[in-house]
Enzyme design. Structure first.
Site, PDB file in Angstrom:
ATOM      1  CG  ASN A   1      -2.048  -1.007   0.932  1.00 15.94           C
ATOM      2  OD1 ASN A   1      -2.763  -1.140   0.325  1.00 15.94           O
ATOM      3  ND2 ASN A   1      -1.969  -1.972   2.321  1.00 15.94           N
TER       4      ASN A   1
ATOM      5  CG  ASP B   1      -0.292  -7.937   5.118  1.00 19.50           C
ATOM      6  OD1 ASP B   1       0.165  -6.661   5.660  1.00 19.50           O
ATOM      7  OD2 ASP B   1       0.371  -9.069   5.744  1.00 19.50           O
TER       8      ASP B   1
ATOM      9  CG  LEU C   1       9.573 -19.000  10.058  1.00 16.81           C
ATOM     10  CD1 LEU C   1       8.889 -20.157  10.986  1.00 16.81           C
ATOM     11  CD2 LEU C   1      10.622 -19.508   9.505  1.00 16.81           C
TER      12      LEU C   1
END
Ligand code: F6P
Length: 362
Positions: free
Chosen positions: A118, A142, A287
């Site tokens: 973003n 995300d 991770l």
């Protein structure tokens, strides 16, 4: 060789790294160089490299073997040129933005390709308003970028989180415990929701649905009374309680600063206090961002990269490459800037989670 409006372009990777970045760089650069004969200038460490004029001309040899490589060969940073103070970079330029415009001009760039989330695409939109030619690519684990169905990095992180949840089942059942796993996703719960469904989480807590610990306790106790001796609780790092949701920004920040450990640890403490069920915590952390991209992300990143190069050739600037209903499109950067794609409460995956008996904390 087909004609290209763009002769020389810059490329940078900015924000949190994500699997697939190198596949995207390879897609842009190979198409730009091999198909259109462009010169590709790689800036180091995101916008900081552009501000400090730290770059290298990318050679074809740099792209061998990077398709499956995690991270980014260019490095990244979270530099926010429009937010940083004047002269923040040791340069004598009056501001980071002026330094960017100066370096962009000095190198004779026809366009700047920015790979990021973003913040990166918002900065790209603002640089576009300042007169630079910019093309954005949507990168983040995300999956919280508007105007695109998916971002590269998400499926790899989803695969890592799902594998971790699978593994937690065996240790949870062996010890008759509640296993809390905290996954990434500060403002949007896509990763928590999808990995919760994929991994069979019994409770999934998302930033979008403030949770009621009593509802969680009732669900876990119901499971226990039905003979289920263990439970898996997936918590997005941005999850918050209904009490926290009622706080203003300042009070919330203060409350979180005083919290011991991250949200996963607090939820485990609350569960133990409410139910007496022994709980343990795993914070998956970075991770989810490391290592080789899964095939889906390699393909998506390659498609986004080559699409961006074709947009360079036709001079389709000021846009972000996106996937909409399985079609590759270019969406105006200003439509992406300053927006975030959170999970709609009526999303089909919310329904799927509830239908398979998942408690979403409400
Ligand atoms: O934006 C991707 C992301 O991994 C988020 O999920 C996470 O909250 C954040 O980056 C971590 O930021 P940093 O890498 O700066 O610690």
């Amino acid at each position: 060789m087909p004609k290209s409006v763009t002769k020389i372009c810059g490329i940078l990777t900015s924000g949190g790294d994500a699997p697939g970045l190198n596949a995207a760089i390879r897609g842009v650069a190979r198409t730009a160089i091999d198909v259109y004969g462009m010169t590709v200038v790689g800036f180091e460490h995101g916008y900081r490299g552009l501000i400090e004029n730290r770059y290298r001309i990318l050679k074809p040899s740099e792209f061998s073997g990077i398709l499956a490589q995690g991270g980014t060969i260019l490095g990244t940073s979270r530099e926010k040129p429009f937010k940083d103070k004047i002269g923040a970079f040791g340069t004598d330029s009056p501001s980071a933005v002026e330094a960017i415009k100066e370096n962009y001009g000095k190198l004779g760039l026809d366009c700047l390709v920015v790979l990021g989330g973003n913040g990166t695409n918002t900065t790209g939109a603002r640089l576009s308003e300042e007169g630079l030619n910019v093309i954005g690519l949507p990168k983040t684990i995300d999956n919280d970028i508007v105007e695109t169905d998916i971002t590269f990095g998400f499926h790899t992180a989803l695969s890592v989180a799902t594998d971790a949840i699978d593994r937690l089942h065996s240790t949870a059942s062996s010890h008759n415990r509640v296993m809390v796993i905290e996954v990434m996703g500060h403002k949007a719960g896509w990763l928590g929701l999808y990995s919760g469904v994929a991994g069979g989480g019994d409770v999934v807590l998302l930033p979008e649905i403030p949770y009621d610990i009593h509802a969680i306790a009732r669900h876990l106790e119901q499971r226990a009374s039905n003979g289920k001796t263990f439970s898996i609780v997936v918590v997005a790092e941005g999850a918050r309680s209904i009490d926290e949701a009622a706080l203003d920004k300042k009070a919330f920040k203060k409350a979180r600063a005083e919290m011991t450990g991250s949200i996963g640890y607090r939820v485990a403490r609350e569960i133990e206090a409410e139910t007496g069920l022994e709980s343990r915590v795993t914070v998956l952390g970075y991770l989810q961002r490391g290592g080789t991209p899964v095939a889906y992300d390699r393909v998506l990143a390659s498609q986004f990269g080559t699409a961006a190069a074709n947009m360079l050739a036709t001079g389709e600037y000021g846009k972000m490459v996106a996937l909409q209903d399985n079609r590759l499109v270019g969406v105006p950067l200003e439509r992406v800037a300053n927006r975030i794609k959170t999970v709609p409460l009526d999303h089909r995956m919310i329904e799927t989670a509830r239908d398979v008996g998942t408690c979403l904390g409400d």
